[in-house]
Design a protein around this motif. Structure first.
Motif, mmCIF file in Angstrom:
data_model
loop_
_atom_site.group_PDB
_atom_site.id
_atom_site.type_symbol
_atom_site.label_atom_id
_atom_site.label_comp_id
_atom_site.label_asym_id
_atom_site.label_seq_id
_atom_site.Cartn_x
_atom_site.Cartn_y
_atom_site.Cartn_z
ATOM 1 N N UNK A 1 13.580 -8.523 -4.956
ATOM 2 C CA UNK A 1 14.072 -7.252 -5.488
ATOM 3 C C UNK A 1 12.993 -6.218 -5.217
ATOM 4 N N UNK A 2 13.394 -5.059 -4.654
ATOM 5 C CA UNK A 2 12.446 -4.046 -4.187
ATOM 6 C C UNK A 2 12.665 -2.725 -4.919
ATOM 7 N N UNK A 3 11.572 -2.062 -5.242
ATOM 8 C CA UNK A 3 11.637 -0.736 -5.845
ATOM 9 C C UNK A 3 10.332 0.000 -5.631
ATOM 10 N N UNK A 4 10.240 1.182 -6.211
ATOM 11 C CA UNK A 4 8.995 1.954 -6.134
ATOM 12 C C UNK A 4 8.185 1.708 -7.398
ATOM 13 N N UNK A 5 6.886 1.849 -7.277
ATOM 14 C CA UNK A 5 5.998 1.584 -8.403
ATOM 15 C C UNK A 5 5.970 2.755 -9.386
ATOM 16 N N UNK A 6 5.433 2.475 -10.546
ATOM 17 C CA UNK A 6 5.233 3.517 -11.553
ATOM 18 C C UNK A 6 4.365 4.640 -10.968
ATOM 19 N N UNK A 7 3.326 4.259 -10.239
ATOM 20 C CA UNK A 7 2.444 5.248 -9.610
ATOM 21 C C UNK A 7 3.228 6.153 -8.654
ATOM 22 N N UNK A 8 4.114 5.566 -7.856
ATOM 23 C CA UNK A 8 4.906 6.346 -6.896
ATOM 24 C C UNK A 8 5.818 7.327 -7.604
ATOM 25 N N UNK A 9 6.504 6.880 -8.655
ATOM 26 C CA UNK A 9 7.423 7.798 -9.331
ATOM 27 C C UNK A 9 6.664 8.924 -10.017
ATOM 28 N N UNK A 10 5.446 8.640 -10.518
ATOM 29 C CA UNK A 10 4.635 9.707 -11.115
ATOM 30 C C UNK A 10 4.240 10.741 -10.069
ATOM 31 N N UNK A 11 3.869 10.269 -8.881
ATOM 32 C CA UNK A 11 3.474 11.181 -7.807
ATOM 33 C C UNK A 11 4.651 12.016 -7.312
ATOM 34 N N UNK B 1 19.863 8.646 -10.445
ATOM 35 C CA UNK B 1 18.572 8.491 -9.770
ATOM 36 C C UNK B 1 17.370 8.554 -10.717
ATOM 37 N N UNK B 2 17.546 9.136 -11.894
ATOM 38 C CA UNK B 2 16.424 9.237 -12.835
ATOM 39 C C UNK B 2 15.954 7.865 -13.324
ATOM 40 N N UNK B 3 16.748 6.809 -13.097
ATOM 41 C CA UNK B 3 16.299 5.453 -13.436
ATOM 42 C C UNK B 3 15.012 5.097 -12.691
ATOM 43 N N UNK B 4 14.814 5.692 -11.503
ATOM 44 C CA UNK B 4 13.585 5.447 -10.750
ATOM 45 C C UNK B 4 12.370 5.988 -11.500
ATOM 46 N N UNK B 5 12.573 6.987 -12.362
ATOM 47 C CA UNK B 5 11.482 7.515 -13.191
ATOM 48 C C UNK B 5 11.368 6.769 -14.516
ATOM 49 N N UNK B 6 12.479 6.576 -15.184
ATOM 50 C CA UNK B 6 12.440 6.027 -16.540
ATOM 51 C C UNK B 6 12.152 4.532 -16.573
ATOM 52 N N UNK B 7 12.525 3.801 -15.530
ATOM 53 C CA UNK B 7 12.325 2.352 -15.510
ATOM 54 C C UNK B 7 12.139 1.876 -14.062
ATOM 55 N N UNK B 8 11.056 2.331 -13.396
ATOM 56 C CA UNK B 8 10.906 2.057 -11.964
ATOM 57 C C UNK B 8 10.797 0.583 -11.608
ATOM 58 N N UNK B 9 10.286 -0.234 -12.510
ATOM 59 C CA UNK B 9 10.142 -1.653 -12.194
ATOM 60 C C UNK B 9 11.113 -2.504 -13.007
ATOM 61 N N UNK C 1 0.823 -1.220 0.000
ATOM 62 C CA UNK C 1 0.000 0.000 0.000
ATOM 63 C C UNK C 1 0.857 1.270 0.000
ATOM 64 N N UNK C 2 2.152 1.125 0.332
ATOM 65 C CA UNK C 2 3.079 2.259 0.342
ATOM 66 C C UNK C 2 3.754 2.457 -1.010
ATOM 67 N N UNK C 3 3.276 1.738 -2.022
ATOM 68 C CA UNK C 3 3.729 1.885 -3.414
ATOM 69 C C UNK C 3 5.154 1.371 -3.653
ATOM 70 N N UNK C 4 5.484 0.301 -2.965
ATOM 71 C CA UNK C 4 6.698 -0.450 -3.268
ATOM 72 C C UNK C 4 6.284 -1.743 -3.961
#
Length: 121
Positions: A20-30, A83-91, A7-10
């Motif tokens: 393997x853990x990361x942030x979701x597409x929704x999280x990076x958009x927000x 760090x922009x990889x979290x935006x361009x390819x979050x998953x 629910x925390x968008x991971x």
């Protein structure tokens, strides 16, 4: 491989005992444009829902929470450098860290892709 969402968008992708853990597409958009990440140290152990990393954007900073109890076994050095990889390819290339799960059954409490899509809709 199984992917689950918190629910925390991971997201966590399970491969055996390793997640393997990361942030979701929704999280990076927000968040907007990610400009900095702080990753956990390899060897650190966290309980589920503990803050393990930080992601900062031009808009805000947010914690990245552990989706399950585990030990950090690897961090994404490429994400530190870009760090922009979290935006361009979050998953994909924008993953944050890998953990050795203490109890993989904890992931049963997380959402599957369809449930997460409904959650963020």
């Amino acid at each position: 491989m199984t992917i689950k969402y918190s629910p925390d968008h991971q997201w966590i992708e399970l491969n055996g005992q390793v997640g393997t853990v990361g942030i979701t597409h929704h999280a990076q958009e927000a968040l907007g444009d990610v400009v900095f990440v702080e990753l956990p140290k390899v060897g650190n152990t966290y309980a589920a829902k503990d803050a393990a990393a930080v992601v900062e954007s031009v808009k805000a900073a947010a914690d990245v929470y552990m989706p399950a109890h585990g030990e950090v076994i690897e961090v994404n050095e490429a994400l530190l450098a870009d760090p922009s990889l979290a935006n361009s390819d979050p998953q994909g290339a924008g993953w944050f860290f890998k953990i050795k799960l203490v109890n993989p059954a904890e992931l049963d409490a997380l959402m599957d892709e369809a449930s997460y899509a409904s959650f963020v809709a």
